[in-house]
Enzyme design. Structure first.
Site, PDB file in Angstrom:
ATOM      1  N   ARG A 113     -13.725 -29.752  12.711  1.00  0.00           N
ATOM      2  CA  ARG A 113     -13.042 -29.303  11.482  1.00  0.00           C
ATOM      3  C   ARG A 113     -13.320 -30.350  10.409  1.00  0.00           C
ATOM      4  O   ARG A 113     -12.937 -31.509  10.552  1.00  0.00           O
ATOM      5  CB  ARG A 113     -11.541 -29.178  11.722  1.00  0.00           C
ATOM      6  CG  ARG A 113     -10.738 -28.999  10.437  1.00  0.00           C
ATOM      7  CD  ARG A 113      -9.307 -28.603  10.685  1.00  0.00           C
ATOM      8  NE  ARG A 113      -9.221 -27.225  11.161  1.00  0.00           N
ATOM      9  CZ  ARG A 113      -8.108 -26.512  11.193  1.00  0.00           C
ATOM     10  NH1 ARG A 113      -6.967 -27.025  10.781  1.00  0.00           N
ATOM     11  NH2 ARG A 113      -8.113 -25.272  11.648  1.00  0.00           N
ATOM     12  N   HIS A 119     -13.923 -20.066   8.306  1.00  0.00           N
ATOM     13  CA  HIS A 119     -13.038 -20.331   9.459  1.00  0.00           C
ATOM     14  C   HIS A 119     -13.357 -19.268  10.517  1.00  0.00           C
ATOM     15  O   HIS A 119     -12.527 -18.414  10.831  1.00  0.00           O
ATOM     16  CB  HIS A 119     -11.570 -20.276   9.017  1.00  0.00           C
ATOM     17  CG  HIS A 119     -10.619 -20.900   9.984  1.00  0.00           C
ATOM     18  ND1 HIS A 119     -11.015 -21.556  11.136  1.00  0.00           N
ATOM     19  CD2 HIS A 119      -9.247 -20.977   9.960  1.00  0.00           C
ATOM     20  CE1 HIS A 119      -9.950 -21.991  11.777  1.00  0.00           C
ATOM     21  NE2 HIS A 119      -8.862 -21.657  11.097  1.00  0.00           N
ATOM     22  N   GLN A 161     -11.137 -18.468  13.716  1.00  0.00           N
ATOM     23  CA  GLN A 161      -9.915 -17.722  13.412  1.00  0.00           C
ATOM     24  C   GLN A 161     -10.214 -16.229  13.302  1.00  0.00           C
ATOM     25  O   GLN A 161      -9.473 -15.393  13.834  1.00  0.00           O
ATOM     26  CB  GLN A 161      -9.313 -18.229  12.094  1.00  0.00           C
ATOM     27  CG  GLN A 161      -8.059 -17.505  11.696  1.00  0.00           C
ATOM     28  CD  GLN A 161      -6.895 -17.813  12.612  1.00  0.00           C
ATOM     29  OE1 GLN A 161      -6.505 -18.953  12.751  1.00  0.00           O
ATOM     30  NE2 GLN A 161      -6.309 -16.798  13.236  1.00  0.00           N
ATOM     31  N   ASP A 164      -3.344 -15.547   3.583  1.00  0.00           N
ATOM     32  CA  ASP A 164      -3.492 -16.965   3.918  1.00  0.00           C
ATOM     33  C   ASP A 164      -2.787 -17.747   2.816  1.00  0.00           C
ATOM     34  O   ASP A 164      -2.407 -17.174   1.779  1.00  0.00           O
ATOM     35  CB  ASP A 164      -4.998 -17.305   3.984  1.00  0.00           C
ATOM     36  CG  ASP A 164      -5.272 -18.743   4.428  1.00  0.00           C
ATOM     37  OD1 ASP A 164      -4.367 -19.386   4.997  1.00  0.00           O
ATOM     38  OD2 ASP A 164      -6.407 -19.223   4.215  1.00  0.00           O
ATOM     39  N   CYS A 198      -3.172 -16.452   9.380  1.00  0.00           N
ATOM     40  CA  CYS A 198      -3.719 -17.439  10.323  1.00  0.00           C
ATOM     41  C   CYS A 198      -2.757 -18.576  10.599  1.00  0.00           C
ATOM     42  O   CYS A 198      -2.903 -19.263  11.608  1.00  0.00           O
ATOM     43  CB  CYS A 198      -5.062 -17.961   9.810  1.00  0.00           C
ATOM     44  SG  CYS A 198      -4.959 -18.869   8.256  1.00  0.00           S
ATOM     45  N   ARG A 211      -6.540 -17.273  19.610  1.00  0.00           N
ATOM     46  CA  ARG A 211      -7.471 -18.352  19.320  1.00  0.00           C
ATOM     47  C   ARG A 211      -8.045 -18.919  20.628  1.00  0.00           C
ATOM     48  O   ARG A 211      -9.252 -19.156  20.740  1.00  0.00           O
ATOM     49  CB  ARG A 211      -6.781 -19.488  18.541  1.00  0.00           C
ATOM     50  CG  ARG A 211      -6.343 -19.126  17.138  1.00  0.00           C
ATOM     51  CD  ARG A 211      -7.532 -18.899  16.231  1.00  0.00           C
ATOM     52  NE  ARG A 211      -8.399 -20.061  16.135  1.00  0.00           N
ATOM     53  CZ  ARG A 211      -8.216 -21.101  15.326  1.00  0.00           C
ATOM     54  NH1 ARG A 211      -7.181 -21.124  14.500  1.00  0.00           N
ATOM     55  NH2 ARG A 211      -9.078 -22.100  15.298  1.00  0.00           N
TER      56      ARG A 211
HETATM   57  N1  NVA Z   1      -7.233 -21.667   4.134  1.00  0.00           N
HETATM   58  C1  NVA Z   1      -6.433 -22.560   4.949  1.00  0.00           C
HETATM   59  C2  NVA Z   1      -6.538 -22.186   6.388  1.00  0.00           C
HETATM   60  C3  NVA Z   1      -5.671 -23.016   7.304  1.00  0.00           C
HETATM   61  C4  NVA Z   1      -5.836 -22.656   8.754  1.00  0.00           C
HETATM   62  C5  NVA Z   1      -6.880 -23.986   4.729  1.00  0.00           C
HETATM   63  O1  NVA Z   1      -8.073 -24.234   4.695  1.00  0.00           O
HETATM   64  O2  NVA Z   1      -6.009 -24.855   4.598  1.00  0.00           O
HETATM   65  N1   CP Z   2      -4.906 -21.250  11.824  1.00  0.00           N
HETATM   66  C1   CP Z   2      -5.279 -22.509  12.022  1.00  0.00           C
HETATM   67  O1   CP Z   2      -6.477 -22.868  12.020  1.00  0.00           O
HETATM   68  O2   CP Z   2      -4.235 -23.364  12.263  1.00  0.00           O
HETATM   69  P1   CP Z   2      -4.299 -24.936  12.343  1.00  0.00           P
HETATM   70  O3   CP Z   2      -4.635 -25.460  10.972  1.00  0.00           O
HETATM   71  O4   CP Z   2      -2.933 -25.366  12.799  1.00  0.00           O
HETATM   72  O5   CP Z   2      -5.375 -25.340  13.332  1.00  0.00           O
END
Ligand code: NVA
Ligand code: CP
Length: 323
Positions: free
Chosen positions: A108, A135, A138, A231, A271, A299
């Protein structure tokens, strides 16, 4: 006798790193793994999978760590601040070190280019655990959830409300197009999908029977949809824009009105983490149409199936107990 060529290393950096047929095979395997979580052991040894986090995570961290263990492997969780990567060590050097120690790298991070560099420099599968642009893990889990609830993917309509330029919007465009779904993105001006992602989704849609709509009209986008998804309005790394983002997104909340306009029995996805009263009403996320907890559970199953597929060089075993 000819020497077999080395297996091609497969990565999952964005949703369209799988073909439509491969996506369906991974989802079938995910369903089989959900039914029998300990039946598949591609990481027996145990072999180690590195889980690197440059941004916070709850679901991704836990679902990958538990999933790797269920596959017979060892999850090695590394936070950026505890590694030299976080102090500026080149991604290429990190890739060369990791490929000699681990079976796969799950990362990530911020820029998609960092992930591409990791994949190009190392010799093991690299998986996108969220970047600023995509993502895809997800969305694999979301597709598994839609299939469970609706019976099929092709021909169903998913409307995503909110930031049309973020990682979830982009991954819905590509992932749902591959699955032959009708994807609607309802987003305010200035927060529409990147042109390159949109045109790639449209290309995919031409081959799968999917359709893509991007609109500012949230009410029209909700009309008759089978799946309502949203989201956060401010993604990780955008915290300094939070104040300016609230007003443009106000008309794009998934609330009772949106749900009333959707198809009967529509499901709601988020998500997570969620902000009740902002992008989603508490009565909706905590109500009978919400599928968010199944989505979070899936997931693990979807990512296990993906890892199995990648570790096998891009083949999914037939569903059923191995060994
Ligand atoms: N769009 C959000 C997704 C979190 C799982 C972010 O990038 O923070
Ligand atoms: N949905 C998701 O990716 O959650 P986290 O940021 O907690 O990993």
């Amino acid at each position: 006798m000819t020497t077999p060529s080395p297996r091609q290393v497969r990565h999952f950096l964005r949703d369209d790193d799988l073909t439509s047929a491969e996506q369906a095979a991974v989802l079938d395997l995910a369903d089989a793994m959900k039914r029998d979580p300990y039946a598949y052991r591609p990481l027996e040894g145990p072999r180690t999978v590195a889980l690197l986090f440059d941004k916070p995570s709850t679901r991704t961290r836990v679902s990958f760590a538990v999933g790797v263990s269920e596959l017979g492997g060892h999850p090695l969780v590394i936070d950026a601040q505890g590694s030299q990567l976080g102090r500026g060590e080149p991604v290429e050097d990190t890739a060369r070190v990791l490929e000699r120690q681990v079976a796969a790298v799950v990362w990530r991070t911020f820029a998609q280019a960092r992930l591409e560099t990791m994949a190009a420099a190392g010799g093991v599968p690299v998986v996108n655990a969220l970047t600023d642009t995509y993502h895809p893990c997800q969305v694999l889990a979301d597709l598994q959830t839609v299939r469970e609830r609706k019976g099929s993917l092709a021909g169903t309509t998913l409307t995503y409300f909110g930031d049309g330029a973020n990682n979830m919007a982009h991954s819905y465009l590509l992932g749902c197009a591959l699955a032959g779904m009708h994807v609607r993105i309802a987003a305010p001006d200035g927060y529409r999908p990147e042109a390159g992602v949109l045109s790639r989704a449209e290309d995919i849609a031409r081959g799968t029977g999917a359709s893509i709509t991007v609109t500012g009209d949230a009410a029209a986008a909700a009309d008759g949809a089978d799946v309502l998804a949203t989201d956060v309005w401010t993604s990780m790394g955008q915290e300094d824009q939070a104040d300016q983002r609230a007003a443009p997104f106000r008309d794009y909340a998934v609330d009772e009105r949106a749900l009333a306009a959707a198809a009967p029995g529509a499901i709601v996805l988020h998500c997570l983490p969620a902000h009740r009263g902002e992008e989603i009403a508490a009565s909706v996320i905590d109500g009978p149409n919400s599928a968010v907890w199944d989505q979070a559970e899936n997931r693990r199953h979807a990512q296990k199936a993906l890892l199995h597929f990648l570790l096998a060089g891009g083949t999914a075993p037939a569903a059923g107990r191995e060994g």
